[in-house]
Design a protein around this motif. Structure first.
Motif, mmCIF file in Angstrom:
data_model
loop_
_atom_site.group_PDB
_atom_site.id
_atom_site.type_symbol
_atom_site.label_atom_id
_atom_site.label_comp_id
_atom_site.label_asym_id
_atom_site.label_seq_id
_atom_site.Cartn_x
_atom_site.Cartn_y
_atom_site.Cartn_z
ATOM 1 N N SER A 60 0.813 -1.121 0.061
ATOM 2 C CA SER A 60 0.112 -0.139 0.033
ATOM 3 C C SER A 60 0.816 1.261 -0.201
ATOM 4 O O SER A 60 0.641 2.128 -0.639
ATOM 5 C CB SER A 60 -0.989 -0.098 1.112
ATOM 6 O OG SER A 60 -1.821 -1.084 1.179
ATOM 7 N N LEU A 61 1.989 1.077 0.855
ATOM 8 C CA LEU A 61 2.978 2.436 0.733
ATOM 9 C C LEU A 61 3.473 2.597 -0.596
ATOM 10 O O LEU A 61 3.779 3.731 -1.138
ATOM 11 C CB LEU A 61 3.864 2.230 1.979
ATOM 12 C CG LEU A 61 3.257 2.676 3.371
ATOM 13 C CD1 LEU A 61 4.478 2.385 4.428
ATOM 14 C CD2 LEU A 61 2.808 4.129 3.367
ATOM 15 N N VAL A 62 4.024 1.581 -1.065
ATOM 16 C CA VAL A 62 4.524 1.563 -2.446
ATOM 17 C C VAL A 62 3.608 2.230 -3.431
ATOM 18 O O VAL A 62 3.948 3.118 -4.219
ATOM 19 C CB VAL A 62 4.987 0.122 -2.950
ATOM 20 C CG1 VAL A 62 5.437 0.234 -4.536
ATOM 21 C CG2 VAL A 62 6.007 -0.159 -1.963
ATOM 22 N N THR A 99 7.411 8.455 3.504
ATOM 23 C CA THR A 99 7.822 7.447 2.804
ATOM 24 C C THR A 99 9.167 7.864 1.901
ATOM 25 O O THR A 99 10.265 7.266 1.661
ATOM 26 C CB THR A 99 7.197 6.522 2.043
ATOM 27 O OG1 THR A 99 5.980 6.010 2.889
ATOM 28 C CG2 THR A 99 7.658 5.092 1.235
ATOM 29 N N VAL A 100 8.661 8.928 0.888
ATOM 30 C CA VAL A 100 9.635 9.377 0.064
ATOM 31 C C VAL A 100 10.923 9.985 0.571
ATOM 32 O O VAL A 100 12.027 9.872 0.108
ATOM 33 C CB VAL A 100 8.845 10.334 -1.354
ATOM 34 C CG1 VAL A 100 9.964 11.032 -2.052
ATOM 35 C CG2 VAL A 100 7.960 9.661 -1.765
ATOM 36 N N ALA A 118 12.055 2.269 2.223
ATOM 37 C CA ALA A 118 11.002 2.986 3.312
ATOM 38 C C ALA A 118 9.763 2.427 3.485
ATOM 39 O O ALA A 118 9.267 2.377 4.481
ATOM 40 C CB ALA A 118 11.150 4.353 2.967
ATOM 41 N N SER A 119 9.101 2.037 2.211
ATOM 42 C CA SER A 119 7.997 1.290 2.508
ATOM 43 C C SER A 119 8.082 0.151 3.250
ATOM 44 O O SER A 119 7.087 -0.317 4.062
ATOM 45 C CB SER A 119 7.472 0.903 1.106
ATOM 46 O OG SER A 119 7.065 2.197 0.372
ATOM 47 N N SER A 143 6.094 -2.231 7.556
ATOM 48 C CA SER A 143 6.180 -3.501 8.705
ATOM 49 C C SER A 143 5.948 -2.841 9.986
ATOM 50 O O SER A 143 5.253 -3.501 10.795
ATOM 51 C CB SER A 143 7.682 -4.170 8.295
ATOM 52 O OG SER A 143 7.934 -4.572 7.002
ATOM 53 N N ILE A 144 6.691 -1.783 10.378
ATOM 54 C CA ILE A 144 6.577 -1.351 11.854
ATOM 55 C C ILE A 144 4.982 -0.893 12.021
ATOM 56 O O ILE A 144 4.289 -1.318 12.955
ATOM 57 C CB ILE A 144 7.251 -0.066 11.963
ATOM 58 C CG1 ILE A 144 8.805 -0.492 11.958
ATOM 59 C CG2 ILE A 144 6.853 0.612 13.120
ATOM 60 C CD1 ILE A 144 9.580 0.669 11.948
ATOM 61 N N ASN A 145 4.217 -0.155 11.012
ATOM 62 C CA ASN A 145 2.831 -0.099 11.276
ATOM 63 C C ASN A 145 1.895 -1.117 11.493
ATOM 64 O O ASN A 145 1.224 -1.179 12.246
ATOM 65 C CB ASN A 145 2.398 0.921 9.864
ATOM 66 C CG ASN A 145 1.112 1.244 9.804
ATOM 67 O OD1 ASN A 145 0.245 1.322 10.991
ATOM 68 N ND2 ASN A 145 0.364 1.766 8.985
#
Length: 288
Positions: free
Chosen positions: A17-19, A225-226, A240-241, A246-248
């Motif tokens: 999702s972040l990607v 993220t960027v 970063a994603s 993973s942490i989230n």
């Protein structure tokens, strides 16, 4: 074993999702150095493009993968020519201009569609793993993130358009001397970034309520993220994603979704304190 597999799938989904959310911003901000505060509103336009296309009888998959990116890419071309083109190299000015554009886009969509929440049903249903259930659309998001990452790498390293875009961003004067129009390259690159944002909005439409202000929920994560990824566009985006997603998700499993978001922000602050140049400013130097 079932729980471990479900957790793994959810972590991969958070990373994917972040990607997807950040890919468009990685192009516009990472490559072009344009602080696009209207990134969330581009995603919102993509989501509404899916809603309109569905009402017109268009297939959901076509609406998400074709209509949304084309529609938002076209909007990106217009805005780049009318506003952004005059502000390249002036990061603070682009920030203010795109902030104004975000307010304008929210106002226009609110006046046309109203301030009510629209929804899109997630396709594919769900399947069970032991006592747990996973949405089939979750696997689609993961697959799209993988394909999107591979496509970005291929375009930037194996195609003439990608090589010209990278060269023009680094040395516009040299590109101009070689007969390449920097303004045209900037316009196409901005349109591609906007189209990726529209694609993200279209893909997330079945997962979230579609309202004119929905972009505010994504723009902060995209910038975190960027910026956290550092100077390398693709390696930074993926690194970063993976870290923040993973942490989230792990924090969400251990506590609540709200604390999961807090854990993401705390991790971002700590990482930028330790690595002010981002992940690829310290690691993976020289990568794409």
């Amino acid at each position: 074993m079932d729980l471990a597999f479900v957790v793994l799938v959810q972590v991969l989904y958070a990373v994917a999702s972040l990607v997807i959310i950040s890919a468009g911003l990685a192009v516009i901000f990472g490559m072009m150095k344009v602080i696009n505060l209207a990134h969330g509103e581009f995603m919102m336009l993509g989501a509404y493009a899916v809603i309109v296309a569905l009402k017109a009888g268009v297939n959901l998959w076509i609406a998400m993968f074709i209509v949304a990116p084309i529609a938002v890419g076209a909007v990106g071309v217009v805005l780049e020519r009318l506003v952004i083109r005059r502000l390249y190299g002036r990061m603070v000015d682009t920030m203010l201009a795109t902030w104004g554009l975000s307010l304008l886009l929210v106002g226009i969509v609110t006046s046309v569609a109203g301030n009510t929440t629209a929804g899109v049903s997630a396709p594919l249903g769900s399947f069970s793993i032991g006592a747990y259930s996973i949405s089939g659309y979750t696997l689609v998001i993961i697959a799209v993130a993988v394909v999107l990452s591979l496509a970005i790498r291929f375009v930037l390293t194996r195609t003439q358009l990608g090589l010209i875009a990278r060269g023009t961003m680094q040395k516009p004067d040299m590109a101009n001397a070689l007969g390449i129009s920097p303004s045209r390259v900037y316009s196409v690159t901005f349109a591609v970034g906007a189209a990726l944002s529209g694609l993200a909005g279209g893909l997330l439409a079945p997962l979230t309520g579609v309202v004119p202000t929905m972009g505010a929920a994504f723009v902060a994560k995209a910038f975190i993220t960027v910026i956290g990824g550092g100077p390398a566009i693709l390696a930074g985006l993926l690194g970063a994603s993976t870290l923040f997603g993973s942490i989230n998700q792990l924090a969400t499993f251990a506590t609540t979704p709200v604390l999961g978001e807090v854990a993401l922000l705390v991790a971002a602050i700590a990482m930028l304190r330790l690595l002010p140049q981002g992940i690829t400013g310290r690691f993976f130097k020289g990568s794409l």
